[in-house]
Each structure stands twice: as C-alpha cells, then as structure tokens.
Design a protein around this motif. Structure first.
Motif, short mmCIF file in Angstrom:
data_model
loop_
_atom_site.label_atom_id
_atom_site.label_comp_id
_atom_site.label_asym_id
_atom_site.label_seq_id
_atom_site.Cartn_x
_atom_site.Cartn_y
_atom_site.Cartn_z
N ASP A 182 0.91 -1.18 0.11
CA ASP A 182 0.00 0.07 0.19
C ASP A 182 0.89 1.16 -0.08
OD1 ASP A 182 -2.02 -1.85 0.34
OD2 ASP A 182 -2.05 -1.70 2.42
N GLY A 183 0.10 2.29 -0.29
CA GLY A 183 0.79 3.64 -0.24
C GLY A 183 0.16 4.94 0.10
N CYS A 184 0.49 6.08 0.05
CA CYS A 184 -0.09 7.19 0.22
C CYS A 184 0.63 8.39 -0.44
CB CYS A 184 -0.35 7.61 1.76
SG CYS A 184 -1.05 9.20 2.17
N ALA A 185 -0.10 9.28 -1.07
CA ALA A 185 0.54 10.25 -1.70
C ALA A 185 -0.33 11.52 -1.19
CB ALA A 185 0.15 10.39 -3.18
N CYS A 186 0.62 12.51 -0.51
CA CYS A 186 0.16 13.68 -0.09
C CYS A 186 0.48 15.09 -0.65
CB CYS A 186 0.34 13.66 1.69
SG CYS A 186 -0.36 15.15 2.51
N ILE A 187 -0.41 16.04 -1.15
CA ILE A 187 0.01 16.99 -2.00
C ILE A 187 -0.34 18.40 -1.28
CG2 ILE A 187 -0.25 18.17 -4.20
CD1 ILE A 187 -1.00 14.59 -3.88
N HIS A 188 0.41 19.36 -1.00
CA HIS A 188 0.00 20.64 -0.66
C HIS A 188 0.09 21.71 -1.58
CE1 HIS A 188 0.40 18.84 3.28
NE2 HIS A 188 1.50 18.14 3.13
N TYR A 189 -1.05 22.55 -1.83
CA TYR A 189 -0.99 23.61 -2.45
C TYR A 189 -1.45 24.73 -1.73
CZ TYR A 189 -2.21 26.50 -6.57
OH TYR A 189 -2.37 27.43 -7.50
N LYS A 190 -0.98 25.93 -2.19
CA LYS A 190 -1.30 27.32 -1.48
C LYS A 190 -1.23 28.52 -2.43
CE LYS A 190 0.06 30.23 2.51
NZ LYS A 190 0.85 30.21 3.58
N ASN A 191 -2.26 29.35 -2.59
CA ASN A 191 -2.11 30.53 -3.27
C ASN A 191 -2.33 31.76 -2.28
OD1 ASN A 191 -4.82 30.71 -3.12
ND2 ASN A 191 -5.23 30.18 -5.17
N ASP A 192 -2.74 32.99 -2.90
CA ASP A 192 -2.76 34.18 -1.84
C ASP A 192 -4.06 34.28 -1.20
OD1 ASP A 192 -0.39 35.10 -2.99
OD2 ASP A 192 -1.37 36.25 -4.60
N SER A 193 -5.16 33.24 -1.65
CA SER A 193 -6.43 33.27 -0.61
C SER A 193 -6.80 31.89 -0.07
CB SER A 193 -7.38 33.63 -1.71
OG SER A 193 -8.85 33.60 -1.30
N LEU A 194 -6.16 30.87 -0.59
CA LEU A 194 -6.70 29.29 -0.03
C LEU A 194 -5.43 28.63 -0.17
CD1 LEU A 194 -7.10 27.49 -2.65
CD2 LEU A 194 -9.12 28.86 -2.97
N PHE A 195 -5.76 27.52 0.52
CA PHE A 195 -4.77 26.44 0.59
C PHE A 195 -5.66 25.20 0.35
CE2 PHE A 195 -6.22 26.52 4.97
CZ PHE A 195 -6.42 25.16 5.26
N ALA A 196 -4.80 23.95 -0.26
CA ALA A 196 -5.59 22.81 -0.48
C ALA A 196 -4.48 21.76 -0.01
CB ALA A 196 -5.89 22.74 -1.88
N VAL A 197 -5.23 20.89 0.48
CA VAL A 197 -4.46 19.61 1.00
C VAL A 197 -5.12 18.46 0.31
CG1 VAL A 197 -3.67 18.34 2.91
CG2 VAL A 197 -3.81 20.42 3.19
N VAL A 198 -4.31 17.42 -0.57
CA VAL A 198 -5.00 16.36 -1.16
C VAL A 198 -4.19 15.11 -0.69
CG1 VAL A 198 -5.61 15.36 -3.32
CG2 VAL A 198 -5.54 17.69 -3.00
N THR A 199 -4.99 14.00 -0.14
CA THR A 199 -4.47 12.81 0.19
C THR A 199 -5.07 11.86 -0.74
OG1 THR A 199 -4.04 13.88 2.24
CG2 THR A 199 -3.63 11.35 2.02
N VAL A 200 -4.22 10.90 -1.38
CA VAL A 200 -4.63 9.86 -2.06
C VAL A 200 -3.99 8.45 -1.54
CG1 VAL A 200 -5.03 8.74 -4.37
CG2 VAL A 200 -4.80 11.31 -4.17
N TYR A 201 -4.94 7.74 -1.14
CA TYR A 201 -4.46 6.26 -0.51
C TYR A 201 -4.55 5.40 -1.66
CZ TYR A 201 -5.01 8.83 3.76
OH TYR A 201 -4.92 9.74 4.98
N GLY A 202 -3.57 4.40 -1.70
CA GLY A 202 -3.71 3.30 -2.49
C GLY A 202 -3.62 1.99 -1.92
N VAL A 203 -4.75 1.27 -1.77
CA VAL A 203 -4.69 0.05 -0.94
C VAL A 203 -4.94 -1.29 -1.77
CG1 VAL A 203 -5.80 -1.13 1.15
CG2 VAL A 203 -5.78 1.54 0.92
N TYR A 204 -3.85 -2.01 -2.03
CA TYR A 204 -3.99 -3.01 -2.41
C TYR A 204 -5.02 -4.07 -2.27
CZ TYR A 204 -2.42 -7.41 -5.34
OH TYR A 204 -2.17 -8.27 -6.03
N PHE A 205 -5.76 -4.75 -3.24
CA PHE A 205 -6.96 -5.56 -3.09
C PHE A 205 -6.64 -6.96 -3.46
CE2 PHE A 205 -10.96 -7.48 -4.30
CZ PHE A 205 -11.74 -7.22 -3.16
N GLU A 206 -6.54 -7.83 -2.50
CA GLU A 206 -6.04 -9.01 -2.65
C GLU A 206 -7.35 -9.86 -3.28
OE1 GLU A 206 -4.49 -10.98 0.93
OE2 GLU A 206 -3.05 -9.40 1.20
#
Length: 206
Positions: A182-206
C-alpha cells in the motif's frame, strides 16, 4: 360420410369352445367423420392412415412454433433486450502486486500538483464556492489516478480547502495497511487566498 371402425376378435372354430356372438364382436366402436368428395365418391382413408396424417400435421405445427420462438429470441438478443449472464472470474490468489502496476506515490504527487495548479491558480476563497470546488477536485483526482492503471488497487481520495488567514493548521490521518504493497500520496498547494491538502491512498486489494 360416416366411417365406422370396429375392433373384433377373429372367428376361429375351436373344439370345445363356443363361437362369440355378433354383439360381442363389435363392443368397441369409434366413429370418425371425413368430408366426402364433390362427385359423391368416398374419399375416406383407413383409420390408421388418418391418425398418422393428424400426427404429422400436429408435429409440423409444433416445429414451426419452435422456429418462430428461436427467431424471436435471436432478434431480441441482437437488439440487446435479453440480458446476458454475468461472467464470474476465478480468483488469482495473487497476494502481492506486480512491479509495473505497483502504487507509485511520487508519480501521483506530480500529476496531482499539476492538476491543482490548473484548477486553483486564480481562485479566491469563498465558502459556498469552495464546497462545490472540493467535490469537483475530488472527482478529478480520482479520475486522474485511475488513468495511471494501478491494477487491483482501491483508491481513497481526501481533499481539504481552507482560507489563508495567517493561521496554523495540521491535517493528520492514520491507517492500518501493508507497508510493502500500500501507499499514500500527500500534496499541498497554496495561493494568496486559499490552501489545499489532497491525500490519495492506494490500498492493494487481494
């Protein structure tokens, strides 16, 4: 014209046995009516041939109905009206992902960062607008990651938008998973007015 058929016993003279009477000879009588010809001649057939004729006729009718049903079913199948059976695949019993289909967090982070820059570059924070924007970005992120073809992986996407107002914030998540698959990707973004936090989990399905 009426045709009378009777079933009788053969009249043999056997010593010591009485000959059956005429009334005993025709106990079972069946009557069949056949149309006579226009010229008055007798067109009747023997009872055995008539029965065979009726049997062939009924068999032909049944065969014709069967053909009609087959043609109707084939037509419905071509039109897509008849639902085809669901195909169930056997389990592969694969407990680990194939190397080329392994979840790659770095690849996901690069793709999602480009997506956020395109979607939020000139956006100002507004509560009502950001609510709809959060759902839209979530759908775009899931579609983008699915196109990377991480086979047999379940994807979980979390998007958070907030206002930049000189405040501090912490986003924390905890999961129980297989660290090898399994794995996790975390992305942070920011401009003058707002910020964004995006998290994407990848879970292996047996």
């Amino acid at each position: 014209m009426d045709v009378v058929s009777s079933q009788t016993k053969a009249n043999f003279s056997v010593p010591g046995e009485e000959t059956p009477s005429t009334s005993d000879k025709s106990r079972r009588v069946s009557v069949f009516t056949f149309p006579s010809s226009k010229d008055g001649t007798d067109d009747s057939e023997p009872v055995g041939k008539a029965s065979a004729m009726f049997g062939r006729r009924s068999t032909f009718r049944g065969f014709a109905k069967t053909i009609q049903k087959v043609l109707a079913l084939e037509k419905l199948t071509k039109l897509g009206t008849v639902m085809r059976p669901t195909i169930n695949y056997e389990n592969t019993y694969r407990l680990t992902p194939v190397d080329r289909f392994h979840y790659n967090p770095e690849k996901v982070e690069r793709a999602i960062m480009l997506l956020l820059e395109a979607q939020l570059a000139n956006v100002k924070y507004e509560p009502k607008r950001c609510t709809a924007q959060t759902r839209r970005i979530t759908d775009l992120v899931k579609t983008k990651v699915k196109q990377m073809d991480f086979q047999r992986y379940k994807l979980v996407c979390s998007v958070m938008l907030g206002q930049c107002n000189d405040q501090g914030i912490e986003a924390v998540s905890r999961c129980v998973w297989d660290s090898q698959a399994d794995g996790c990707a975390c992305i942070h973004y920011k401009n003058d007015s707002l910020f964004a936090v995006v998290t994407v989990y990848g879970v292996y399905f047996e």
